[in-house]
Design an enzyme around this catalytic site. Structure first.
Site, short mmCIF file in Angstrom:
data_model
loop_
_atom_site.label_atom_id
_atom_site.label_comp_id
_atom_site.label_asym_id
_atom_site.label_seq_id
_atom_site.Cartn_x
_atom_site.Cartn_y
_atom_site.Cartn_z
N HIS A 126 66.32 10.50 98.57
CA HIS A 126 66.74 10.20 99.95
C HIS A 126 67.84 9.13 99.99
O HIS A 126 68.39 8.86 101.07
CB HIS A 126 65.56 9.74 100.80
CG HIS A 126 64.54 10.81 101.04
ND1 HIS A 126 64.87 12.05 101.52
CD2 HIS A 126 63.19 10.83 100.85
CE1 HIS A 126 63.78 12.79 101.63
NE2 HIS A 126 62.75 12.07 101.22
N HIS A 165 60.35 17.34 101.00
CA HIS A 165 61.34 16.74 101.90
C HIS A 165 62.74 16.97 101.33
O HIS A 165 62.96 16.78 100.14
CB HIS A 165 61.08 15.23 102.06
CG HIS A 165 59.71 14.92 102.56
ND1 HIS A 165 58.68 14.57 101.72
CD2 HIS A 165 59.21 14.92 103.81
CE1 HIS A 165 57.59 14.36 102.44
NE2 HIS A 165 57.87 14.57 103.71
#
Length: 310
Positions: A126, A165
């Site tokens: 991320h 994710h």
């Protein structure tokens, strides 16, 4: 040549997060316990080295890296965003994660080992070019890909991400890069809100195959066989880097995809086949998410045991 290199370090336990936070030191403890099984007696184990600012600069500005270093407190926790914090142990843990990713690349690219798995925390995918978020500070997968190119002359590298994710950070860093393919399957809609099919990058080297809440093995396998693997074969990478998140496991509390350990064996075998055909068998796998300790540890064990069969 050794088969599989396993990299970890005690400093990963010193990156502290708030009580009740899903990304916690117990994740690494559970993995370490699982890899004590006799099946892993032949695993080549090493301590993760310190990474360098030069390695971080392959994917991030130096001012960003030193800003994270300077934000780490002498005691307690400092919040970077709603779910990302730094502690006194964060800097060493994050730097050793970078160092482990680069050492894994070094040993795989020089044929000291066939493949490698780095079990580090905090995770990385991320982390955008100049933004830390989603528990992540430095993008180990993007750094590994660029390190393979800079230090070992790899022309094309593929980063494959099966964390539940979407790896918005990896996509952000590699968006304009024609020499690195980023391929992801992930649950959507879900944090961080990126990863749509129409996000393809400047050079058509971003490939997203989102899954819906409630999907399982059938949809996961279809995403790989119908979307990701054909693109990966066409790209013909010199190195396969895996962003190995295990939060698609059916037990995971942060999402709703229903995979189990045999599914992680299947995808590992598929990526090893790709690497054998296109990349001389070279695979570097880097731990990302996975927040149910039983689901995580059993899935990592299945993944690493599969790597050992190369």
């Amino acid at each position: 040549m050794h088969q599989t290199l396993y990299l970890s370090h005690p400093s990963y336990l010193d990156h502290a997060t708030p009580a009740g936070h899903p990304e916690r030191a117990d994740r690494l403890r559970a993995i370490d316990r699982a890899l004590e099984d006799e099946r892993f007696m032949g695993l080549d184990r090493d301590m993760a080295p310190w990474g360098t600012l030069e390695q971080i600069a392959l994917a991030h500005p130096l001012w960003y890296a030193t800003g994270i270093r300077d934000a780490c407190p002498d005691e307690g926790l400092v919040r970077i965003d709603a779910d990302t914090t730094v502690s006194p142990g964060t800097w060493e843990a994050a730097l050793r994660g970078v160092g482990a990713a680069c050492q894994a690349v070094d040993e795989v690219m020089t044929r000291k080992v066939k493949n490698a798995f780095s079990a580090s925390r905090p995770p990385g995918h991320h982390a955008e070019h100049a933004t830390s978020m989603g528990f992540c500070f430095f993008n180990n997968a993007a750094i590994a890909a660029r390190h393979a190119q800079q230090a070992h002359g790899a022309e094309r590298v593929a980063v494959i991400d099966f964390d539940v994710h979407h790896g918005n950070g990896t996509q952000d860093i590699l968006w304009n890069d024609a020499t690195v393919l980023y391929a992801s399957t992930h649950q959507a809609p879900l944090y961080p809100g990126t990863g749509a099919v129409n996000e393809t990058g400047e050079h058509d080297t971003i490939v997203n195959a989102p899954l819906a809440s409630g999907d399982g093995r059938e949809q996961f396998c279809a995403a790989f066989e119908e979307v990701l693997l054909p693109k990966l074969h066409d790209f013909a990478p010199d190195l396969v880097v895996i962003s190995a998140g295990f939060d698609m496991h059916t037990r995971d509390p942060l999402a709703n995809i229903h995979l189990e350990e045999p599914d992680f064996v299947w995808v590992t075998e598929k990526l090893m086949e790709l690497a054998a055909q296109k990349a001389g068998g070279r695979v570097v796998s880097l731990l990302e998410g996975g927040y149910d300790l039983q689901g995580l540890s059993r899935s990592v064990a299945a993944h690493v045991h599969t790597l050992m069969q190369a």
